[in-house]
Write an enzyme that holds these catalytic residues in place. Structure first.
Site, PDB file in Angstrom:
ATOM      1  N   ILE A 154       0.836  -1.202   0.000  1.00 14.37           N
ATOM      2  CA  ILE A 154       0.000   0.000   0.000  1.00 14.37           C
ATOM      3  C   ILE A 154       0.870   1.251   0.000  1.00 14.37           C
ATOM      4  CG2 ILE A 154      -1.710   1.325   1.306  1.00 14.37           C
ATOM      5  CD1 ILE A 154      -2.833  -1.374   2.294  1.00 14.37           C
ATOM      6  N   ASP A 173      11.043   2.769   6.704  1.00 16.77           N
ATOM      7  CA  ASP A 173      10.609   1.371   6.777  1.00 16.77           C
ATOM      8  C   ASP A 173      11.837   0.531   7.117  1.00 16.77           C
ATOM      9  OD1 ASP A 173       9.801  -1.402   6.057  1.00 16.77           O
ATOM     10  OD2 ASP A 173       8.043  -0.421   5.198  1.00 16.77           O
ATOM     11  N   THR A 231      -4.509   5.806   7.052  1.00 20.03           N
ATOM     12  CA  THR A 231      -5.417   4.808   6.467  1.00 20.03           C
ATOM     13  C   THR A 231      -4.986   3.402   6.867  1.00 20.03           C
ATOM     14  OG1 THR A 231      -4.113   4.842   4.420  1.00 20.03           O
ATOM     15  CG2 THR A 231      -6.073   6.235   4.489  1.00 20.03           C
ATOM     16  N   SER A 232      -4.205   3.273   7.942  1.00 20.41           N
ATOM     17  CA  SER A 232      -3.671   1.970   8.361  1.00 20.41           C
ATOM     18  C   SER A 232      -4.422   1.398   9.551  1.00 20.41           C
ATOM     19  CB  SER A 232      -2.173   2.098   8.679  1.00 20.41           C
ATOM     20  OG  SER A 232      -1.451   2.376   7.510  1.00 20.41           O
ATOM     21  N   ARG A 233      -4.013   1.755  10.758  1.00 20.27           N
ATOM     22  CA  ARG A 233      -4.671   1.300  11.973  1.00 20.27           C
ATOM     23  C   ARG A 233      -4.746   2.469  12.951  1.00 20.27           C
ATOM     24  NH1 ARG A 233      -6.299  -2.067   9.252  1.00 20.27           N
ATOM     25  NH2 ARG A 233      -6.227  -4.351   9.464  1.00 20.27           N
ATOM     26  N   ASP A 257      -9.014   7.528   8.239  1.00 22.77           N
ATOM     27  CA  ASP A 257      -9.949   6.491   7.800  1.00 22.77           C
ATOM     28  C   ASP A 257     -10.056   5.411   8.866  1.00 22.77           C
ATOM     29  OD1 ASP A 257     -11.707   5.330   5.808  1.00 22.77           O
ATOM     30  OD2 ASP A 257     -10.157   3.808   5.494  1.00 22.77           O
ATOM     31  N   GLU A 262     -12.386   2.623  17.225  1.00 29.09           N
ATOM     32  CA  GLU A 262     -13.415   2.428  16.200  1.00 29.09           C
ATOM     33  C   GLU A 262     -14.239   1.162  16.366  1.00 29.09           C
ATOM     34  OE1 GLU A 262     -11.814   0.290  12.306  1.00 29.09           O
ATOM     35  OE2 GLU A 262     -10.651   2.093  12.711  1.00 29.09           O
ATOM     36  N   HIS A 294     -13.388   3.829   7.804  1.00 29.96           N
ATOM     37  CA  HIS A 294     -12.620   2.649   7.410  1.00 29.96           C
ATOM     38  C   HIS A 294     -13.104   2.115   6.055  1.00 29.96           C
ATOM     39  CE1 HIS A 294      -9.930  -0.567   9.415  1.00 29.96           C
ATOM     40  NE2 HIS A 294      -9.823  -0.674   8.093  1.00 29.96           N
TER      41      HIS A 294
END
Length: 330
Positions: A154, A173, A231-233, A257, A262, A294
């Protein structure tokens, strides 16, 4: 085999039924999977869980006692599963490691562009015949520095889109990808990425080590007015720290997101209920905050791939006892 789906939505039924061809018995439960609801899986060979189900040791123990043999996740992340307990109980866990990474990457850019250019606010204004531009000022994304935390599938899909926008791309990373340097991106330390980026986008799994990766300390290292996109966790961001940074102006834009609390909110219609989450309610009062529920994965292509891979994972386990997409150890 009989497969019991938890946290099941109408679209889960639509896509799984279409690809099942009546080969397996599919049972759908609206309830989230946890130690209390696990008893619904009586008679199932496998359970299929989603991002906000809670497969802790207590839940897995109930499933194992009921005779459930396999755990299938219809998502990429597996932080909701106690893998050590699953291994101890002899329950293989499989997942969908990549489903249309471009879907999440494109949603990431949609959030960036919407929040930056205020298209959501402009839409509502124009519907009321208000064509005033005051308050809708954005910035040109071209030549801005965008920092990516995580360059898996992603993250790399996001990098390719950003390269097309003419952005300078920085990344962090532990496992560098040569494709990023081919896009003229550069790997740097987290501290460098925080300090240099105009926009920061999170694309990494949630682990105990990176829980609240974005916190008061890391927010203070960022450029004043930075845009942060997740948009991950949800657990990657300390929500209270983000709220404090929004109030001070250190955080100029926030697009989410996902949200760390959540599990009791997302994928439900709560429009007739009073707000119960004070932090989320406070976030939604800020004009420079954009929240979606999400939905980054929510495309026809991604849902098709999720259903295909999930069913194939379980068929591999049934036939051979092993699966290429297995997580954890047995």
């Amino acid at each position: 085999m009989r497969i019991d789906f938890f946290s099941a939505q109408k679209y889960d039924r639509q896509f799984f039924d279409a690809l099942n061809h009546q080969q397996h018995q599919l049972h759908y439960w609206d309830a989230q999977l946890n130690a209390e609801t696990a008893t619904l899986a009586q008679g199932a060979d496998a359970v299929c869980a989603f991002v906000n189900d809670q497969l802790d040791a207590a839940c897995l123990s109930v499933l194992q006692q009921l005779g459930v043999r396999w755990i299938a996740l219809r998502c990429a992340g597996f932080n909701q599963v106690d893998l050590a307990a699953a291994a101890r109980l002899g329950l293989p866990v499989v997942r969908v490691p990549a489903y249309s990474p471009e879907a999440v990457a494109e949603h990431t850019l949609a959030l960036m562009l919407t929040l930056n250019r205020h298209t959501h606010r402009a839409f509502n204004r124009v519907r009321e015949n208000n064509f005033q531009l005051q308050g809708l000022l954005g910035f040109t994304l071209h030549r801005k520095t965008v920092g990516l935390i995580g360059t898996g599938q992603i993250g790399m899909a996001t990098a390719r889109i950003l390269a097309g926008f003419g952005c300078r791309i920085l990344a962090y990373d532990p496992y560098p990808q040569s494709e990023l340097t081919a896009l003229e991106g550069q790997y740097v330390s987290q501290a460098e990425l925080f300090a240099q980026s105009d926009v920061i986008s999170l694309h990494c799994p949630l682990t105990p080590e990176n829980h609240h990766l974005v916190n008061a300390k890391s927010l203070a290292q960022m450029k004043p007015g930075v845009m942060l996109v997740n948009t991950s966790r949800g657990g990657l961001i300390d929500t209270q720290a983000a709220l404090d940074a929004l109030k001070s102006g250190q955080l100029g834009y926030l697009a989410l997101d996902v949200y760390e609390q959540e599990s009791s909110l997302f994928f439900r219609d709560l429009s007739d209920s009073l707000p119960t989450d004070d932090l989320l309610a406070r976030l939604m009062t800020f004009p420079n905050v954009l929240i979606t529920g999400h939905q980054g994965f929510f495309t026809h292509e991604a849902l098709t791939e999720i259903a295909q891979v999930t069913l194939r994972n379980l068929e591999q386990l049934e036939a051979t006892g092993r699966c290429d997409n297995q997580v954890g150890l047995l």
